[in-house]
Design a protein around this motif. Structure first.
Motif, PDB file in Angstrom:
ATOM      1  N   PRO A  95     -52.317 -11.486 -23.130  1.00 27.46           N
ATOM      2  CA  PRO A  95     -53.519 -11.927 -23.846  1.00 27.46           C
ATOM      3  C   PRO A  95     -53.935 -10.921 -24.918  1.00 27.46           C
ATOM      4  O   PRO A  95     -53.726  -9.710 -24.771  1.00 27.46           O
ATOM      5  CB  PRO A  95     -54.583 -12.002 -22.735  1.00 27.46           C
ATOM      6  N   ARG A  96     -54.540 -11.425 -25.987  1.00 27.58           N
ATOM      7  CA  ARG A  96     -55.076 -10.542 -27.007  1.00 27.58           C
ATOM      8  C   ARG A  96     -56.349  -9.869 -26.474  1.00 27.58           C
ATOM      9  O   ARG A  96     -57.064 -10.433 -25.660  1.00 27.58           O
ATOM     10  CB  ARG A  96     -55.439 -11.331 -28.276  1.00 27.58           C
TER      11      ARG A  96
ATOM     12  N   HIS B  20     -52.861 -18.376 -28.542  1.00 28.32           N
ATOM     13  CA  HIS B  20     -53.870 -17.348 -28.288  1.00 28.32           C
ATOM     14  C   HIS B  20     -55.284 -17.869 -28.556  1.00 28.32           C
ATOM     15  O   HIS B  20     -56.224 -17.522 -27.835  1.00 28.32           O
ATOM     16  CB  HIS B  20     -53.594 -16.115 -29.143  1.00 28.32           C
TER      17      HIS B  20
ATOM     18  N   TYR C  13     -56.215 -19.963 -25.660  1.00 20.66           N
ATOM     19  CA  TYR C  13     -56.398 -19.073 -24.499  1.00 20.66           C
ATOM     20  C   TYR C  13     -57.757 -18.386 -24.590  1.00 20.66           C
ATOM     21  O   TYR C  13     -58.482 -18.296 -23.586  1.00 20.66           O
ATOM     22  CB  TYR C  13     -55.278 -18.031 -24.450  1.00 20.66           C
ATOM     23  N   ASP C  14     -58.114 -17.896 -25.778  1.00 23.28           N
ATOM     24  CA  ASP C  14     -59.394 -17.198 -25.946  1.00 23.28           C
ATOM     25  C   ASP C  14     -60.570 -18.136 -25.685  1.00 23.28           C
ATOM     26  O   ASP C  14     -61.580 -17.743 -25.094  1.00 23.28           O
ATOM     27  CB  ASP C  14     -59.499 -16.604 -27.349  1.00 23.28           C
TER      28      ASP C  14
END
Length: 370
Positions: free
Chosen positions: A145-146, A97, A100-101
């Motif tokens: 996704p967060r 994550h 990804y962010d």
């Protein structure tokens, strides 16, 4: 000129020097007036200090920062244990994550500035490589996704298409030299949307015929934008142009038939349809990924490349007996048998009874629980 902590930087401050990523790529240019999204990029790449023009550093309260003393290693077991305890270890999923962010911040910045500046291809590649190092923790069907923001749909779709296309290129047997290029094809396939009027792009109601024609121009706009971009091959550019073409010649913009559509575009088309339907959008809620797989399988007849679709289906539906799932009626159970001919519709044991999803067509898997 003053060098200050990024924690103290506020929007509106002007950079007095270039800012580079840890890998040496240019993030922000000297003279840039920082916007909120620029601060997000600095934090995402863990930049500690920047040089700015005249700036007064705000006073901090004495109690605000207390730096812990460093523990010297004694070389023995106790020292090693103390040193390990002082480090924070992220879980594998958290690491995924985090990368990804960072990719999200960089992609937003790149897309938002593409009309005025060149795409930061090398920075995008470096961050994609960091993200791909976490792929063993990524599941196409279950990754969410967060802090998902439906207004950021275009950027999430780009990144997820990039990841899935990268995997699909491997699964489908493309040479290794193509994998990163296919990832770029997924990331940049909708870059032409940056030239579409936002009133059309984000319109919550049905588009007029004229607006539909303008929306379809994003394929041509994308190809034109990528023609001036170095470090990507022609397959990436053609994907921007061809990802809405269909095998039977009913797509756009040129109504190409299967043998004239680039393999990158065939791969990205499958990834794009899957993620477009499983992400929340302003005007449409996300669908169950298992229903979407069924729709993609149906689309394979004449529309999508059947070989690419079969590869995708085989790889993402490798259920193991004992996998716990939640069905669309809210009941929970575990998979006891999967039929290769009906990969999205296994037999599920629910409270002592067997539910055959091939027969009970009104039911489907809503979510995988374990």
């Amino acid at each position: 000129m003053v060098s200050i902590s990024v924690a103290d930087v506020k929007p509106g401050v002007k950079l007095n020097n270039h800012v580079y990523s840890p890998l040496g790529g240019l993030l922000l240019q000297k003279g840039k007036v920082l916007l909120p999204r620029d601060l997000d990029i600095l934090r995402a790449f863990m930049i500690q200090q920047v040089e700015v023009e005249d700036f007064v550093v705000p006073e901090r309260k004495v109690t605000e920062v207390h730096e812990s003393p460093k523990i010297a290693s004694t070389g023995g077991a106790g020292g090693a244990t103390a040193g390990a305890a002082s480090q924070v270890t992220m879980s594998p999923l958290t690491s995924l994550h985090v990368e990804y962010d960072r990719m999200l911040h960089l992609t937003k910045s790149a897309f938002q500035s593409v009309l005025a500046a060149e795409l930061p291809i090398y920075e995008l590649r470096n961050q994609l490589e960091a993200l791909f190092r976490q792929l063993k923790h990524y599941n196409v069907l279950t990754f969410i996704p967060r802090n998902m923001n439906e207004y950021d749909y275009m950027y999430h779709n780009a990144i997820l298409c990039s990841i899935t296309s990268y995997l699909l290129a491997q699964w489908h047997g493309l040479p290794q030299k193509d994998w990163m290029q296919v990832a770029f094809a997924g990331l940049l396939h909708d870059i032409g949307n940056t030239k579409i009027d936002p009133m059309i792009l984000y319109k919550p109601t049905q588009l007029t015929p004229e607006e539909v024609d303008e929306m379809r121009m994003h394929t041509t706009y994308g190809y034109q934008q990528l023609r001036k971009t170095a470090a990507i091959n022609e397959g990436v550019r053609l994907t921007a142009l061809q990802h809405h073409e269909k095998m039977d010649g009913t797509g756009y913009p040129f109504r190409l038939t299967g043998d004239k559509i680039h393999i990158y575009a065939k791969i990205v088309s499958v990834a794009d349809i899957f993620h477009a339907m499983t992400l929340n959008r302003r005007y449409r809620k996300a669908k169950s990924p298992y229903l979407v797989l069924e729709e993609i399988r149906f689309e394979a007849f004449g529309k999508l490349d059947p070989g690419v679709v079969q590869t995708f289906m085989d790889k993402v539906t490798q259920f193991h007996n004992g996998t716990r799932v939640r069905l669309s009626d809210g009941s929970e159970g575990e998979i006891i048998f999967s039929d290769r001919n009906h990969p999205t519709r296994p037999m599920v044991s629910v409270q002592g009874r067997i539910v055959n999803l091939v027969v009970d067509r009104q039911l489907y898997i809503e979510e995988v629980l374990s």
